[in-house]
Design a protein around this motif. Structure first.
Motif, short mmCIF file in Angstrom:
data_model
loop_
_atom_site.label_atom_id
_atom_site.label_comp_id
_atom_site.label_asym_id
_atom_site.label_seq_id
_atom_site.Cartn_x
_atom_site.Cartn_y
_atom_site.Cartn_z
N GLU A 165 0.83 -1.21 0.00
CA GLU A 165 0.00 0.00 0.00
C GLU A 165 0.86 1.26 0.00
O GLU A 165 0.59 2.21 -0.74
N THR A 166 1.88 1.27 0.83
CA THR A 166 2.73 2.46 0.95
C THR A 166 3.54 2.68 -0.32
O THR A 166 3.66 3.82 -0.79
N ALA A 167 4.08 1.63 -0.89
CA ALA A 167 4.88 1.77 -2.11
C ALA A 167 4.03 2.32 -3.26
O ALA A 167 4.45 3.24 -3.97
N VAL A 168 2.83 1.77 -3.43
CA VAL A 168 1.95 2.25 -4.50
C VAL A 168 1.58 3.72 -4.26
O VAL A 168 1.62 4.54 -5.18
N ARG A 169 1.26 4.07 -3.03
CA ARG A 169 0.92 5.45 -2.71
C ARG A 169 2.10 6.39 -2.98
O ARG A 169 1.94 7.45 -3.58
N GLU A 170 3.30 5.98 -2.58
CA GLU A 170 4.48 6.82 -2.78
C GLU A 170 4.80 6.99 -4.27
O GLU A 170 5.20 8.07 -4.70
N MET A 171 4.59 5.94 -5.06
CA MET A 171 4.80 6.06 -6.51
C MET A 171 3.77 7.00 -7.12
O MET A 171 4.10 7.85 -7.94
N ARG A 172 2.51 6.82 -6.71
CA ARG A 172 1.42 7.60 -7.28
C ARG A 172 1.47 9.06 -6.84
O ARG A 172 1.37 9.97 -7.65
N GLU A 173 1.61 9.30 -5.55
CA GLU A 173 1.46 10.66 -5.01
C GLU A 173 2.77 11.43 -4.90
O GLU A 173 2.77 12.65 -4.99
N LYS A 174 3.88 10.74 -4.67
CA LYS A 174 5.14 11.43 -4.42
C LYS A 174 6.15 11.26 -5.54
O LYS A 174 7.24 11.82 -5.49
N GLY A 175 5.82 10.44 -6.53
CA GLY A 175 6.72 10.25 -7.66
C GLY A 175 7.90 9.35 -7.39
O GLY A 175 8.91 9.40 -8.10
N ALA A 176 7.81 8.51 -6.35
CA ALA A 176 8.90 7.57 -6.07
C ALA A 176 9.07 6.65 -7.26
O ALA A 176 8.09 6.21 -7.88
N THR A 177 10.30 6.35 -7.60
CA THR A 177 10.58 5.43 -8.71
C THR A 177 10.80 4.03 -8.16
O THR A 177 11.05 3.84 -6.97
N VAL A 178 10.75 3.06 -9.06
CA VAL A 178 11.02 1.68 -8.64
C VAL A 178 12.45 1.58 -8.13
O VAL A 178 12.74 0.82 -7.20
N GLY A 179 13.36 2.35 -8.70
CA GLY A 179 14.74 2.37 -8.22
C GLY A 179 14.86 2.92 -6.82
O GLY A 179 15.61 2.41 -6.00
N ASP A 180 14.10 4.00 -6.54
CA ASP A 180 14.10 4.56 -5.18
C ASP A 180 13.65 3.51 -4.17
O ASP A 180 14.30 3.30 -3.15
N LEU A 181 12.53 2.86 -4.46
CA LEU A 181 11.96 1.89 -3.54
C LEU A 181 12.87 0.68 -3.39
O LEU A 181 13.05 0.16 -2.28
N SER A 182 13.48 0.25 -4.47
CA SER A 182 14.41 -0.87 -4.43
C SER A 182 15.61 -0.54 -3.56
O SER A 182 16.03 -1.34 -2.72
N ARG A 183 16.15 0.65 -3.73
CA ARG A 183 17.32 1.08 -2.94
C ARG A 183 16.98 1.14 -1.45
O ARG A 183 17.77 0.76 -0.60
N LEU A 184 15.78 1.62 -1.14
CA LEU A 184 15.39 1.80 0.26
C LEU A 184 15.02 0.49 0.96
O LEU A 184 15.14 0.40 2.18
N THR A 185 14.56 -0.51 0.21
CA THR A 185 14.09 -1.75 0.84
C THR A 185 14.97 -2.96 0.57
O THR A 185 14.87 -3.95 1.29
N GLY A 186 15.77 -2.91 -0.48
CA GLY A 186 16.58 -4.07 -0.84
C GLY A 186 15.87 -5.07 -1.72
O GLY A 186 16.45 -6.06 -2.13
N TYR A 187 14.61 -4.81 -2.03
CA TYR A 187 13.88 -5.69 -2.95
C TYR A 187 14.22 -5.35 -4.39
O TYR A 187 14.57 -4.21 -4.71
N ASP A 188 14.07 -6.32 -5.26
CA ASP A 188 14.32 -6.13 -6.69
C ASP A 188 13.34 -5.11 -7.25
O ASP A 188 12.16 -5.11 -6.88
N PRO A 189 13.80 -4.23 -8.15
CA PRO A 189 12.90 -3.22 -8.73
C PRO A 189 11.68 -3.83 -9.42
O PRO A 189 10.62 -3.21 -9.50
N GLU A 190 11.82 -5.06 -9.91
CA GLU A 190 10.70 -5.68 -10.63
C GLU A 190 9.47 -5.84 -9.74
O GLU A 190 8.33 -5.75 -10.21
N LYS A 191 9.66 -6.04 -8.44
CA LYS A 191 8.53 -6.12 -7.50
C LYS A 191 7.69 -4.86 -7.61
O LYS A 191 6.47 -4.90 -7.71
N TYR A 192 8.36 -3.71 -7.60
CA TYR A 192 7.66 -2.43 -7.64
C TYR A 192 7.12 -2.11 -9.03
O TYR A 192 6.07 -1.49 -9.15
#
Length: 85
Positions: free
Chosen positions: A35-62
């Motif tokens: 929920e948070t990742a989708v919201r941050e991508m939609r509302e704050k413009g977070a990229t899959v790379g940003d989320l991957s870097r912050l969580t350690g998950y593969d960008p493909e998840k995002y």
């Protein structure tokens, strides 16, 4: 499936218990992360790379989560499929 008589050594049992606890904690957080990742991508413009870097998950998840939520790509994909040309 039959259960064996295997009993781990003390070191192994401790490691296995720590891994299971970590796995359980991640499972507990998975819905909130989604929920948070989708919201941050939609509302704050977070990229899959940003989320991957912050969580350690593969960008493909995002990428998959964003695609399923109808979030548009910020830029076109850098690779085309084999059928593209």
């Amino acid at each position: 499936m039959a259960r064996s008589s295997y009993e781990p050594t003390g070191d192994a049992a401790e490691l296995f218990a720590r891994v299971k606890a970590a796995h359980d904690a991640l499972r507990e957080l998975s819905a909130e992360l989604h929920e948070t990742a989708v919201r941050e991508m939609r509302e704050k413009g977070a990229t899959v790379g940003d989320l991957s870097r912050l969580t350690g998950y593969d960008p493909e998840k995002y990428r998959r989560w964003g695609r399923a939520a109808g979030i548009e790509h910020r830029r076109p994909p850098t690779r085309g499929s084999a059928v593209d040309g």
